[in-house]
Design an enzyme around this catalytic site. Structure first.
Site, PDB file in Angstrom:
ATOM      1  N   ASN A  24      15.437  47.832  26.823  1.00 33.39           N
ATOM      2  CA  ASN A  24      16.431  47.045  26.947  1.00 33.39           C
ATOM      3  C   ASN A  24      16.220  46.151  28.148  1.00 33.39           C
ATOM      4  O   ASN A  24      16.548  44.673  27.912  1.00 33.39           O
ATOM      5  CB  ASN A  24      17.975  47.551  27.042  1.00 33.39           C
ATOM      6  CG  ASN A  24      18.302  48.174  25.449  1.00 33.39           C
ATOM      7  OD1 ASN A  24      18.461  47.364  24.633  1.00 33.39           O
ATOM      8  ND2 ASN A  24      18.273  49.088  25.306  1.00 33.39           N
ATOM      9  N   GLU A  79      17.801  54.268  20.879  1.00 30.68           N
ATOM     10  CA  GLU A  79      16.649  53.488  21.804  1.00 30.68           C
ATOM     11  C   GLU A  79      16.396  54.687  22.923  1.00 30.68           C
ATOM     12  O   GLU A  79      17.188  54.972  23.719  1.00 30.68           O
ATOM     13  CB  GLU A  79      17.133  52.303  22.397  1.00 30.68           C
ATOM     14  CG  GLU A  79      17.234  51.263  21.256  1.00 30.68           C
ATOM     15  CD  GLU A  79      17.461  50.000  21.691  1.00 30.68           C
ATOM     16  OE1 GLU A  79      17.501  48.882  21.101  1.00 30.68           O
ATOM     17  OE2 GLU A  79      18.131  49.858  22.741  1.00 30.68           O
ATOM     18  N   THR A 104      14.715  46.850  13.647  1.00 31.23           N
ATOM     19  CA  THR A 104      14.105  46.088  15.047  1.00 31.23           C
ATOM     20  C   THR A 104      13.512  46.971  16.244  1.00 31.23           C
ATOM     21  O   THR A 104      12.256  47.006  16.064  1.00 31.23           O
ATOM     22  CB  THR A 104      15.603  45.470  15.616  1.00 31.23           C
ATOM     23  OG1 THR A 104      16.424  46.650  15.819  1.00 31.23           O
ATOM     24  CG2 THR A 104      16.085  44.280  14.835  1.00 31.23           C
ATOM     25  N   LYS A 109      19.452  50.637   9.373  1.00 27.84           N
ATOM     26  CA  LYS A 109      18.621  50.471  10.599  1.00 27.84           C
ATOM     27  C   LYS A 109      19.610  50.540  11.654  1.00 27.84           C
ATOM     28  O   LYS A 109      20.941  50.328  11.356  1.00 27.84           O
ATOM     29  CB  LYS A 109      18.087  49.036  10.501  1.00 27.84           C
ATOM     30  CG  LYS A 109      18.856  48.014  10.509  1.00 27.84           C
ATOM     31  CD  LYS A 109      19.362  47.380  11.521  1.00 27.84           C
ATOM     32  CE  LYS A 109      18.601  47.057  12.896  1.00 27.84           C
ATOM     33  NZ  LYS A 109      19.415  46.663  14.074  1.00 27.84           N
ATOM     34  N   THR A 134      11.029  40.316  25.750  1.00 34.12           N
ATOM     35  CA  THR A 134       9.493  39.982  26.201  1.00 34.12           C
ATOM     36  C   THR A 134       8.783  40.871  25.606  1.00 34.12           C
ATOM     37  O   THR A 134       7.419  40.584  25.580  1.00 34.12           O
ATOM     38  CB  THR A 134       9.452  40.167  27.767  1.00 34.12           C
ATOM     39  OG1 THR A 134       9.970  41.639  28.238  1.00 34.12           O
ATOM     40  CG2 THR A 134      10.291  39.206  28.570  1.00 34.12           C
ATOM     41  N   THR A 172      25.690  47.090  15.506  1.00 42.61           N
ATOM     42  CA  THR A 172      24.309  46.979  15.547  1.00 42.61           C
ATOM     43  C   THR A 172      23.903  47.992  14.460  1.00 42.61           C
ATOM     44  O   THR A 172      22.778  48.595  14.943  1.00 42.61           O
ATOM     45  CB  THR A 172      23.752  47.083  16.983  1.00 42.61           C
ATOM     46  OG1 THR A 172      24.334  46.280  17.604  1.00 42.61           O
ATOM     47  CG2 THR A 172      22.303  46.866  16.773  1.00 42.61           C
TER      48      THR A 172
END
EC number: 2.3.1.35
Length: 408
Positions: free
Chosen positions: A403, A281, A158, A184, A408, A195
């Site tokens: 995040n 991230e 992702t 992942k 978007t 997650t």
């Protein structure tokens, strides 16, 4: 656990199709713009399996379907995974869609429905576009080539920046046995599972219940000891499949090579856990915390995870600031009984605290070491003989940006 390292060999070019009997594929079907988003792992024969799931009370439809499959016989022959859509919080329709994914996979691969697991990852609360899924599943043609294994590892991503794969070879009953894994995970990482998805393949001969025991224990020391942002997810799990095609005697706790197998499984899980933490991230640094001299392993792990999960510690590491006060503050917040007067802390092998008293160190040398991409924090409690570790990453401006703009 004492195991001869010589009995375990890391295969740098290995993958989830290296163990005998496995094939894989990853492809792009349109769930994510221009990226692979559907994949499958298939075994030539029904494989013994085990799984560990998220502890989030809100559990996604694919997870419920996979639980149903594994509970039937403790065997799997195929795993189908999509990314870009979590199929979570999608009501009864979402559950029906997950069961349809299972049925479509069973028909396409020619296996029993309860031999198919399904997994999804991505945005929560959006219906799965089943027309795309239906057309996509029938295009999946798994192969035993390494490049197809890599395509699967790409298809499950992702916000990840890198694929995460590892593979080991061991000797069981004098025969070569291989074990590999793919994962992942980048954001919302704070398992008891969270997650992250991980799929492990091995040609070891091991029954479902024995494999489940080993996986559950090892997950507690590896995947459950990573944290990126403290959030737990709805979808995530670790699944292990064992084809048995190495043709050894059945491996169980009485087997002479049991510890070798467990050590190899732990190395796979630990490798993947570290890769997930490192790919958090917006992350620029991997943080490893080791707690030594605790009264119990659980207490050591709890303190380690408290430290690595601290936003203040994470931001200090990102800023390359040797603010050890944030570390000792986290220790005190862990709710583990400690002696506040006997704590030692080393940061990048430099002693900053001894018997809970500050130590002089070279700021210039420390600054240089904190510029490295892997940061080690060691805490000595001087209370017992037990140890525990946890992994995480720094917290950067980029994390907020990723995040804030996820949909978007």
């Amino acid at each position: 656990m004492m195991v001869k390292v010589a009995s375990i060999t890391k295969l740098e070019d290995g993958s989830i199709v290296t163990p005998k009997g496995f094939s894989a594929i990853g492809t792009a079907i349109g769930l994510k713009k221009g990226k692979k988003d559907l994949g499958a792992i298939v075994c030539d024969t029904p494989a013994s399996c085990a799984a560990v799931y998220t502890t989030n009370q809100i559990q996604a439809a694919p997870l419920q379907v996979t639980k149903d499959s594994i509970a039937t016989e403790g065997k799997l022959q195929a795993i189908i995974v999509n990314s870009g859509n979590a199929n979570a919080c999608t009501g009864m329709k979402g559950l029906q869609d997950a069961y349809e994914m299972r049925a479509l996979g069973a028909e396409h691969f020619g296996v029993k429905e309860n031999y198919v697991a399904v997994a999804s990852t991505g945005v929560i609360g959006v219906p799965l576009p089943m027309e795309i899924i239906r057309k996509g599943i029938v295009t999946l043609i798994p192969a035993k080539e390494e490049n197809e294994a890599h395509s699967f590892s790409e298809a499950i991503l992702t916000t990840d920046l890198i694929t995460k794969e590892t593979c080991y070879e061991m000797i069981i009953d004098g025969k070569k046995v291989t074990i590999a894994g793919v994962a992942k995970g980048s954001g919302m990482i704070h398992p008891n599972m969270a997650t992250m998805l991980s799929f492990i393949t091995t040609d070891a001969h091991i029954e479902h219940d024995v494999l489940q025991t080993a996986l559950s224990q090892i997950t507690n020391h590896t995947f459950n000891q990573i944290t990126v942002d403290g959030d737990t997810s709805t979808n995530d799990m670790v699944i292990a499949m064992a084809s048995g095609l190495s043709e050894t005697k059945p491996i169980d706790m009485e087997h002479a090579d049991w510890e070798t197998f467990v050590f190899a499984l732990q190395k796979v899980c630990e490798d993947l856990a570290k890769k997930i933490a490192q790919d958090g991230e917006g992350a620029t640094k991997l943080i490893e915390v080791n707690v030594l001299g605790a009264q119990t392993n659980e207490e050591a792990k709890k303190i380690a995870k408290q430290i690595v999960g601290s936003s203040l510690v994470k931001t200090a590491i990102h800023g390359e600031d040797p603010n050890w006060g944030r570390i000792i503050s986290s220790i005190g917040q862990s709710e583990v009984a400690i002696n506040p007067n006997t704590i030692d802390i080393t940061l990048q092998s430099i002693v900053v605290l001894k018997n809970s008293e500050p130590q002089m160190f070279s700021e210039e040398e420390m600054k240089m070491r904190l510029q490295e991409h892997e940061i080690m924090i060691d805490v000595y409690l001087h209370l017992g003989e037990e140890t525990g570790s946890a992994w995480g990453c720094d917290l950067s401006y980029e994390y907020v940006k990723i995040n804030a703009c996820y949909r978007t």
